[in-house]
Design a protein around this motif. Structure first.
Motif, PDB file in Angstrom:
ATOM      1  N   PRO A 157     -59.404 -47.476  20.651  1.00 18.85           N
ATOM      2  CA  PRO A 157     -59.032 -48.067  21.848  1.00 18.85           C
ATOM      3  C   PRO A 157     -59.287 -49.590  21.974  1.00 18.85           C
ATOM      4  CG  PRO A 157     -61.206 -46.761  21.906  1.00 18.85           C
ATOM      5  CD  PRO A 157     -60.218 -46.468  20.716  1.00 18.85           C
ATOM      6  N   GLU A 164     -56.016 -50.979  20.332  1.00 21.06           N
ATOM      7  CA  GLU A 164     -54.845 -50.798  21.007  1.00 21.06           C
ATOM      8  C   GLU A 164     -55.070 -51.171  22.590  1.00 21.06           C
ATOM      9  OE1 GLU A 164     -51.969 -49.298  20.018  1.00 21.06           O
ATOM     10  OE2 GLU A 164     -52.804 -50.172  18.048  1.00 21.06           O
ATOM     11  N   GLY A 165     -56.220 -51.444  23.130  1.00 17.25           N
ATOM     12  CA  GLY A 165     -56.444 -51.755  24.413  1.00 17.25           C
ATOM     13  C   GLY A 165     -55.440 -52.660  24.874  1.00 17.25           C
ATOM     14  N   HIS A 217     -51.728 -52.308  25.611  1.00 12.23           N
ATOM     15  CA  HIS A 217     -51.421 -51.401  26.671  1.00 12.23           C
ATOM     16  C   HIS A 217     -52.074 -51.905  28.184  1.00 12.23           C
ATOM     17  CE1 HIS A 217     -49.497 -48.571  23.805  1.00 12.23           C
ATOM     18  NE2 HIS A 217     -50.460 -48.694  23.012  1.00 12.23           N
ATOM     19  N   TRP A 245     -55.000 -52.371  28.790  1.00 15.38           N
ATOM     20  CA  TRP A 245     -56.508 -51.594  29.066  1.00 15.38           C
ATOM     21  C   TRP A 245     -56.359 -50.414  30.076  1.00 15.38           C
ATOM     22  CZ3 TRP A 245     -59.909 -52.010  25.490  1.00 15.38           C
ATOM     23  CH2 TRP A 245     -60.003 -53.445  24.589  1.00 15.38           C
ATOM     24  N   TRP A 287     -57.104 -44.430  29.748  1.00 12.84           N
ATOM     25  CA  TRP A 287     -57.475 -43.885  28.557  1.00 12.84           C
ATOM     26  C   TRP A 287     -58.413 -44.604  27.407  1.00 12.84           C
ATOM     27  CZ3 TRP A 287     -55.654 -45.511  23.956  1.00 12.84           C
ATOM     28  CH2 TRP A 287     -54.687 -46.348  24.107  1.00 12.84           C
ATOM     29  N   CYS A 288     -58.168 -45.758  27.394  1.00 17.05           N
ATOM     30  CA  CYS A 288     -59.080 -46.573  26.338  1.00 17.05           C
ATOM     31  C   CYS A 288     -60.615 -46.555  26.640  1.00 17.05           C
ATOM     32  CB  CYS A 288     -58.447 -48.030  26.504  1.00 17.05           C
ATOM     33  SG  CYS A 288     -57.067 -48.427  25.686  1.00 17.05           S
ATOM     34  N   LEU A 346     -63.629 -44.595  24.630  1.00 15.92           N
ATOM     35  CA  LEU A 346     -64.712 -45.212  24.029  1.00 15.92           C
ATOM     36  C   LEU A 346     -65.919 -44.456  24.755  1.00 15.92           C
ATOM     37  CD1 LEU A 346     -63.858 -48.810  25.013  1.00 15.92           C
ATOM     38  CD2 LEU A 346     -64.634 -48.098  22.937  1.00 15.92           C
TER      39      LEU A 346
END
Length: 492
Positions: A241, A244-245, A248, A250, A253-254, A258
Motif C-alpha cells: 500500500p 501503490e497508495g 490511487h 490513498w 483499502w491502503c 497497513l
C-alpha cells in the motif's frame, strides 16, 4: 582467520574462530580468493539495486513503462529481498552457507538473463522480482560467513572492505547503467546492464564452490515455515500500500492493508516468542541488547534515505538539469570517489574509533547535503558538474564512513549459531528501508512532478527530497548512540 582454514578443502562443519589470527596482509591466496568471491557476490546485489537508475528514461522509452512501472522496477526487486532475507539467512545456518549462496547465485544469474531478454515492462518487472528472490537466498550467507570466519582486527578490516564494496556498488550501479546505456552495445540499449551479470555470476559459482569454506550450525533444526509465511505476509501488507497508495489517491483499502500488516507482524512476533528454543526463524534474544537493536534501526534509516535519494537524484540530474545518462554517470563517479575515500578511512581505523566514525560520517553527509541543496535552489537549471563537485564528493565521503562500521558493530555480539538469522535480519532492514524509501518517492517527488519531464518541477521536487534526506541523516546519527562508545566494549 588462519590461511590454512581456507587453503584446505572446505569441510561441512562449523569452523571455530581463531582469536590469534594473523594480520590481513598475511592471509593466503585461497583466503583472499574466498574473500573476493564473497564481496563480488555482494557487489552484484548492490549494483543491481541501483543499475536501473540512470537507465530509467531509456527503459521507459523502450518499453513504454509509466511512473507506476518505474517504481516497481526497483520496488519489485527490493520487496522479494526484504521478504526472503530472514528465511534465506536461516537456510544457510541449517543447510550450509556456501551451498545456499551458490543456489541463490544460480537463481540470480538466470533472472539477470531474463531481464536482458525482456520485451516489455511486465516481463522485466517479473524478472527483477526473480532477481530479488535469488538475492534473498544468496546475500545473508555473505555477512554470516564473514562473521563466523574472521575475528579480532581482521574482522574490522574485512568489514571495512565490506563497507567499501557497499559504497562502490551504490555508485557503480548508476555509472554502469549510464555508460552501458549510452554506449548502446550491439544496438541493445539498456539490456547489457543486466546481461553483464551472467559472466560474473558464473565466476562466483565456479570460484565459490572451490574456495569458500562451508559452515553450518552444529545442530540442524527444521525451518520454521509458519514464521516464513507470517513474516512474508506482514512485509507485503505493509510495503504494497505504501507503493501503490499515491497512484490511487490513498483509498481506504491502503490503510486497511497497513493495519493488517501491523497485526500480522504482531502475530509473527508472538509466534516467534513461542518458538524460542524450538528452531525459531528469528532468535528474539538478539534484540535484548541495545547494540543490535540500535544498529538495526540505523540500518533501516540508512536504507530509507538511500532508496529515496538515489532514484530521485538521477531523475533530477537528467530531467532537472538536462544531463545525458553519460554525464549523470559522471556525477555518480564523483560520489563513488568520495565513498571509496570514506570507506578507506574506516578500513584503516581497524575499529579504533567505534561509533564516533560512522556518526562523524552521518554529520559530514548532512552538512554536504545542506550545501548541495542550497546550490540546487540557487543554481536553477544552470548547475554544472564542476560546481557540484565539492558537495557531491563530501556526501560520498560521509556515506562511505557508515556502512562497514555499522555492520561490524551491530553484529559484533551475535552468537555464531545465530549468524545467518542476524545477517538476514540486518540485510532485511536495509532492503526494506530501500523499498520504503522508493515508495516514499511517490509522496515527496512524483506527487510534485506527476511524471512530467519539466525541469522546474523536477528541481522543486528534488529540493523537497533533500529536506527529507537531511532529517533521516539526523535520525540515523542519533540512533548510532546505541553502538559501542569504545572499542573495548565490542565483543567477539
Amino acid at each position: 582467520m588462519s590461511s590454512s582454514a581456507l587453503d584446505n578443502e572446505p569441510q561441512h562443519t562449523t569452523r571455530s574462530p581463531d582469536h590469534s589470527t594473523p594480520g590481513l596482509s598475511k592471509m593466503g591466496l585461497a583466503a583472499w580468493i574466498a574473500l573476493l568471491v564473497l564481496l563480488g557476490a555482494e557487489l552484484m546485489d548492490m549494483i543491481d539495486q541501483s543499475v536501473v537508475l540512470t537507465a530509467l528514461p531509456a527503459i521507459q522509452e523502450s518499453t513504454g513503462a509509466g511512473p507506476n512501472a518505474v517504481q516497481w522496477l526497483t520496488t519489485g526487486y527490493s520487496l522479494p529481498i526484504a521478504i526472503g532475507l530472514i528465511s534465506g539467512g536461516r537456510l544457510g545456518d541449517l543447510y550450509g552457507r556456501r551451498r545456499i549462496l551458490l543456489i541463490g547465485t544460480v537463481v540470480f544469474t538466470t533472472a539477470s538473463l531474463l531481464c536482458g531478454l525482456a520485451a516489455g515492462p511486465g516481463v522485466l518487472i517479473g524478472a527483477r522480482a526473480l532477481q530479488g528472490v535469488g538475492v534473498a537466498i544468496m546475500i545473508p550467507q555473505i555477512l554470516a560467513t564473514l562473521h563466523v570466519t574472521f575475528e579480532g582486527q581482521n574482522r574490522s578490516k574485512v568489514f571495512g572492505l565490506y563497507g567499501a564494496v557497499m559504497s562502490l556498488a551504490n555508485v557503480l550501479g548508476p555509472v554502469m547503467g549510464g555508460l552501458l546505456t549510452e554506449a548502446d552495445l550491439f544496438g541493445l540499449s539498456w539490456r547489457p546492464i543486466f546481461l553483464v551479470n551472467v559472466p560474473v555470476g558464473l565466476a562466483v559459482l565456479l570460484l565459490g564452490r572451490r574456495f569458500i569454506p562451508e559452515s553450518t550450525v552444529q545442530k540442524a533444526d527444521r525451518l520454521d515455515l509458519t514464521g516464513v509465511l507470517l513474516s512474508a505476509l506482514a512485509i507485503v501488507l505493509i510495503v504494497f500500500p505504501l507503493t501503490e497508495g499515491h497512484l490511487h489517491h490513498w483509498p481506504l483499502w491502503c490503510f486497511a492493508l497497513l493495519a493488517a500488516g501491523l497485526l500480522v507482524l504482531a502475530v509473527f512476533l508472538h509466534h516467534q516468542q513461542r518458538k524460542q528454543g524450538d528452531a525459531p526463524l528469528v532468535a528474539l534474544s538478539l534484540f535484548r541488547g541495545r547494540q543490535f537493536c540500535g544498529g538495526m534501526a540505523a540500518q533501516l534509516v540508512h536504507g530509507l534515505l538511500c532508496g529515496l535519494f538515489f532514484m530521485t537524484w538521477t531523475l533530477y540530474l537528467q530531467r532537472g538539469l538536462g544531463m545525458s545518462p553519460f554525464h549523470a554517470a559522471l556525477v555518480f563517479v564523483l560520489l563513488s570517489l568520495g565513498e571509496l575515500a570514506g570507506a578507506t578511512v574506516t578500513t584503516k581505523s581497524g575499529g579504533r574509533f567505534a561509533r564516533r566514525l560512522p556518526q562523524a560520517g552521518a554529520l559530514i553527509t548532512l552538512a554536504a547535503m545542506a550545501a548541495y541543496g542550497l546550490q540546487v535552489d540557487a543554481g536553477q537549471g544552470d548547475l554544472t558538474l564542476p560546481a557540484m563537485t565539492a558537495p557531491v564528493v563530501l556526501i560520498g565521503f560521509g556515506l562511505g564512513m557508515v556502512s562497514g562500521p555499522l555492520a561490524d558493530m551491530s553484529l559484533a555480539r551475535v552468537p555464531h549459531e545465530d549468524a545467518g538469522s542476524a545477517s538476514g535480519l540486518f540485510n532485511t532492514v536495509m532492503h526494506l528501508g530501500i523499498a520504503l524509501g522508493t515508495a516514499l518517492t511517490a509522496l515527496v517527488f512524483f506527487a510534485t512532478t506527476n511524471g512530467s519531464p519539466d525541469a522546474g518541477l523536477n528541481r522543486d521536487a528534488f529540493i523537497t527530497v533533500l529536506w527529507w534526506v537531511g532529517s533521516l541523516l539526523a535520525l540515523m546519527w542519533a540512533l548510532m548512540f546505541c553502538l559501542p562508545k569504545h572499542t573495548k566494549e565490542r565483543a567477539d
